[in-house]
Design a protein around this motif. Structure first.
Motif, PDB file in Angstrom:
ATOM      1  N   VAL A  68      -7.353 -31.761  -4.404  1.00  0.00           N
ATOM      2  CA  VAL A  68      -8.325 -30.671  -4.413  1.00  0.00           C
ATOM      3  C   VAL A  68      -9.724 -31.283  -4.295  1.00  0.00           C
ATOM      4  O   VAL A  68     -10.149 -32.038  -5.168  1.00  0.00           O
ATOM      5  N   VAL A  69     -10.426 -30.976  -3.221  1.00  0.00           N
ATOM      6  CA  VAL A  69     -11.756 -31.531  -2.967  1.00  0.00           C
ATOM      7  C   VAL A  69     -12.797 -30.520  -3.431  1.00  0.00           C
ATOM      8  O   VAL A  69     -12.845 -29.387  -2.933  1.00  0.00           O
ATOM      9  N   VAL A  70     -13.614 -30.925  -4.414  1.00  0.00           N
ATOM     10  CA  VAL A  70     -14.559 -30.003  -5.045  1.00  0.00           C
ATOM     11  C   VAL A  70     -15.980 -30.551  -4.939  1.00  0.00           C
ATOM     12  O   VAL A  70     -16.177 -31.757  -4.761  1.00  0.00           O
TER      13      VAL A  70
ATOM     14  N   PRO B  58     -18.770 -21.527 -10.180  1.00  0.00           N
ATOM     15  CA  PRO B  58     -18.043 -21.480 -11.450  1.00  0.00           C
ATOM     16  C   PRO B  58     -16.784 -22.342 -11.383  1.00  0.00           C
ATOM     17  O   PRO B  58     -15.662 -21.835 -11.412  1.00  0.00           O
ATOM     18  N   LEU B  59     -16.992 -23.654 -11.271  1.00  0.00           N
ATOM     19  CA  LEU B  59     -15.862 -24.541 -11.033  1.00  0.00           C
ATOM     20  C   LEU B  59     -14.822 -24.506 -12.151  1.00  0.00           C
ATOM     21  O   LEU B  59     -13.622 -24.566 -11.866  1.00  0.00           O
ATOM     22  N   PRO B  60     -15.217 -24.425 -13.433  1.00  0.00           N
ATOM     23  CA  PRO B  60     -14.181 -24.329 -14.476  1.00  0.00           C
ATOM     24  C   PRO B  60     -13.244 -23.134 -14.277  1.00  0.00           C
ATOM     25  O   PRO B  60     -12.027 -23.260 -14.452  1.00  0.00           O
ATOM     26  N   LEU B  61     -13.801 -21.981 -13.913  1.00  0.00           N
ATOM     27  CA  LEU B  61     -12.970 -20.794 -13.660  1.00  0.00           C
ATOM     28  C   LEU B  61     -12.020 -21.050 -12.496  1.00  0.00           C
ATOM     29  O   LEU B  61     -10.811 -20.782 -12.587  1.00  0.00           O
ATOM     30  N   LEU B  62     -12.561 -21.563 -11.400  1.00  0.00           N
ATOM     31  CA  LEU B  62     -11.745 -21.773 -10.206  1.00  0.00           C
ATOM     32  C   LEU B  62     -10.694 -22.855 -10.424  1.00  0.00           C
ATOM     33  O   LEU B  62      -9.535 -22.701 -10.016  1.00  0.00           O
ATOM     34  N   LEU B  63     -11.098 -23.936 -11.073  1.00  0.00           N
ATOM     35  CA  LEU B  63     -10.159 -25.037 -11.274  1.00  0.00           C
ATOM     36  C   LEU B  63      -9.060 -24.646 -12.257  1.00  0.00           C
ATOM     37  O   LEU B  63      -7.899 -25.059 -12.109  1.00  0.00           O
ATOM     38  N   THR B  64      -9.421 -23.834 -13.243  1.00  0.00           N
ATOM     39  CA  THR B  64      -8.403 -23.338 -14.173  1.00  0.00           C
ATOM     40  C   THR B  64      -7.367 -22.497 -13.424  1.00  0.00           C
ATOM     41  O   THR B  64      -6.156 -22.610 -13.666  1.00  0.00           O
ATOM     42  N   ALA B  65      -7.831 -21.673 -12.516  1.00  0.00           N
ATOM     43  CA  ALA B  65      -6.911 -20.840 -11.742  1.00  0.00           C
ATOM     44  C   ALA B  65      -6.031 -21.695 -10.827  1.00  0.00           C
ATOM     45  O   ALA B  65      -4.824 -21.461 -10.718  1.00  0.00           O
ATOM     46  N   VAL B  66      -6.624 -22.700 -10.189  1.00  0.00           N
ATOM     47  CA  VAL B  66      -5.846 -23.587  -9.318  1.00  0.00           C
ATOM     48  C   VAL B  66      -4.825 -24.372 -10.131  1.00  0.00           C
ATOM     49  O   VAL B  66      -3.651 -24.485  -9.749  1.00  0.00           O
ATOM     50  N   HIS B  67      -5.269 -24.917 -11.255  1.00  0.00           N
ATOM     51  CA  HIS B  67      -4.360 -25.681 -12.105  1.00  0.00           C
ATOM     52  C   HIS B  67      -3.219 -24.795 -12.597  1.00  0.00           C
ATOM     53  O   HIS B  67      -2.048 -25.193 -12.597  1.00  0.00           O
TER      54      HIS B  67
ATOM     55  N   LEU C 107     -12.126 -26.643  -2.321  1.00  0.00           N
ATOM     56  CA  LEU C 107     -12.443 -25.627  -3.320  1.00  0.00           C
ATOM     57  C   LEU C 107     -13.943 -25.685  -3.589  1.00  0.00           C
ATOM     58  O   LEU C 107     -14.421 -26.604  -4.253  1.00  0.00           O
ATOM     59  N   GLY C 108     -14.706 -24.732  -3.032  1.00  0.00           N
ATOM     60  CA  GLY C 108     -16.144 -24.812  -3.248  1.00  0.00           C
ATOM     61  C   GLY C 108     -16.916 -23.705  -2.559  1.00  0.00           C
ATOM     62  O   GLY C 108     -16.360 -22.905  -1.789  1.00  0.00           O
ATOM     63  N   PRO C 109     -18.235 -23.675  -2.797  1.00  0.00           N
ATOM     64  CA  PRO C 109     -19.078 -22.588  -2.311  1.00  0.00           C
ATOM     65  C   PRO C 109     -19.604 -22.806  -0.905  1.00  0.00           C
ATOM     66  O   PRO C 109     -19.578 -23.909  -0.365  1.00  0.00           O
TER      67      PRO C 109
END
Length: 437
Positions: free
Chosen positions: A51-53, A61-70, A168-170
């Motif tokens: 996952v490239v961030v 909101p990377l914590p929200l997105l990464l939590t969903a991906v994880h 994964l990013g804006p």
């Protein structure tokens, strides 16, 4: 080249799945549900996923997105790695990395069990693997004849060591490529110096003012997409459009990096661009602390240059910044100059990193150069920072003591545009005023 105005969704955008839009503000539950549904149906079981961030210089909101991906992938994929797309920015230490990804210091394993996190170590040659070369003729075709130079396509080997590479990013208006995001997280995000230098110099030749906020596939985007096609891993992307300076999201799109990016760029064009009826004489760009040096805080100039009148001024107000660039000290040596300063003295500069030359021109803005009259730039660039005055002036920029900046007085000045949280929202003149600046 001028900013393109799209009249409707592109074919690529229509191929992506998307939730939200320019007028929407998604809830955490909506974001999580969309990410879970899309990844669950993507056929990733048993695959290894990188996952490239982004790093912390983008609102997301990377914590929200990464939590969903994880949550969607942990236990289903064989390996899950997060790679921080630094480009050539400074590496993130444990404390800022923990804040960025949303876990307590030292608590990565507890927060995201089974997940590995890597900085993109762009300074280490062992980081990279070569994917092949794009020929000089092909670069010439992609660039519309502006450049004809072969380029070795190198990328962080973590991308090719996994079955799937998930961006994964804006997405925001961008000074080099038009709109950021998508395959840009590979190139320059986790790329080698050659493609970074070439792509950034191509953007500089077009000029920041002409390419920033341009919809569709710009020459730089075409070059990046061509490089990304060489990646052997399956490429996917979750592209988001964030409300600038906040953790709120307008939209999330999913698909190939090309399709998801196109869907997100359409939303970004509606939410991250402000139009003025007339040019302004001065801009005060108030830079947030996520920009730690001028290399990154220069976005406060890029996003405002299009609305400044000839002879006007952009002030980058950032008292917290104390260096031009720790990672690229050569910028202090060559200074900031317009494009023609370099192109008309090419033998002097051709052997320097083209990415550094590009950064120089992007911050100095439009101008001309010839042997008789020297360099003449359209606007004045002033730093009101913690950088010593001699360093600022030695870099060919104007200096202002940050303690003398009275924001209230600037706000009261009808010829000054004060922009808080500058760096992400693009300001442009309305089309019938484009020639006035």
């Amino acid at each position: 080249m001028t900013s393109q105005q799209a009249s409707g969704p592109t074919v690529a955008a229509m191929r992506a799945a998307r939730t939200g839009g320019a007028e929407a503000v998604l809830t955490d539950a909506q974001v999580t549900r969309f990410v879970t549904e899309q990844l669950s149906g993507a056929g990733l079981d048993g695959r290894s996923v990188c996952v490239v961030v982004p790093d912390a210089t983008r609102s997301c909101p990377l914590p929200l997105l990464l939590t969903a991906v994880h949550g969607a992938l942990a236990g289903r994929v064989s390996r899950l790695t997060v790679l921080i797309a630094l480009g050539t920015h400074a590496a993130m230490d444990e404390a800022p990395l923990a804040r960025h990804l949303g876990y307590p210091e030292g608590g990565l394993a507890a927060r995201y069990p089974g997940m590995t996190v890597l900085n993109h170590e762009w300074w280490d040659p062992e980081t990279f693997v070569s994917l092949g070369t794009i020929s000089a003729d092909r670069v010439g075709s992609l660039s519309g004849g502006l450049l004809r130079h072969p380029v070795d396509i190198r990328i962080n080997r973590a991308v090719t060591d996994h079955d799937v590479a998930l961006v994964l990013g804006p997405v925001f208006p961008h000074e080099v490529v038009g709109f950021s995001g998508g395959n840009k997280y590979f190139f320059p995000g986790v790329a080698g110096a050659d493609i970074i230098d070439l792509s950034h110099w191509l953007g500089a030749l077009i000029t920041s003012a002409d390419i920033i906020g341009t919809r569709g596939v710009t020459p730089v985007r075409a070059l990046i997409d061509e490089a990304a096609a060489l990646i052997p891993s399956r490429r996917l992307a979750l592209c988001v459009v964030a409300r600038s300076g906040s953790a709120a999201l307008h939209s999330v799109s999913f698909g190939t990096p090309e399709d998801a990016w196109a869907a997100a760029a359409e939303v970004s064009a509606e939410t991250h661009v402000r139009h003025l009826d007339a040019p302004v004489g001065r801009v005060l760009s108030i830079m947030p602390e996520k920009y730690e040096d001028i290399w990154t805080a220069a976005k406060g100039f890029y996003k405002l240059e299009p609305v400044v009148a000839d002879g006007g001024e952009v002030i980058l107000y950032a008292p917290h910044i104390t260096a031009i660039s720790e990672m690229h000290p050569e910028i202090a040596e060559i200074g900031y100059h317009c494009r023609d300063y370099f192109t008309k003295q090419w033998d002097r500069f051709k052997d320097l990193h083209w990415g550094v030359l590009a950064h120089s021109t992007h911050l100095r803005g439009a101008g001309t150069y010839d042997e008789e009259h020297g360099e003449r730039c359209r606007v004045t660039v002033t730093l009101a920072t913690g950088i010593p005055e001699d360093v600022v002036r030695g870099a060919n920029l104007n200096h202002l003591d940050p303690t003398s900046v009275d924001i209230a007085a600037y706000l009261a000045d009808p010829d000054t545009l004060v922009v808080p949280q500058a760096g992400e929202v693009l300001y442009r003149l309305r089309p019938d005023h484009d020639d006035a600046a």
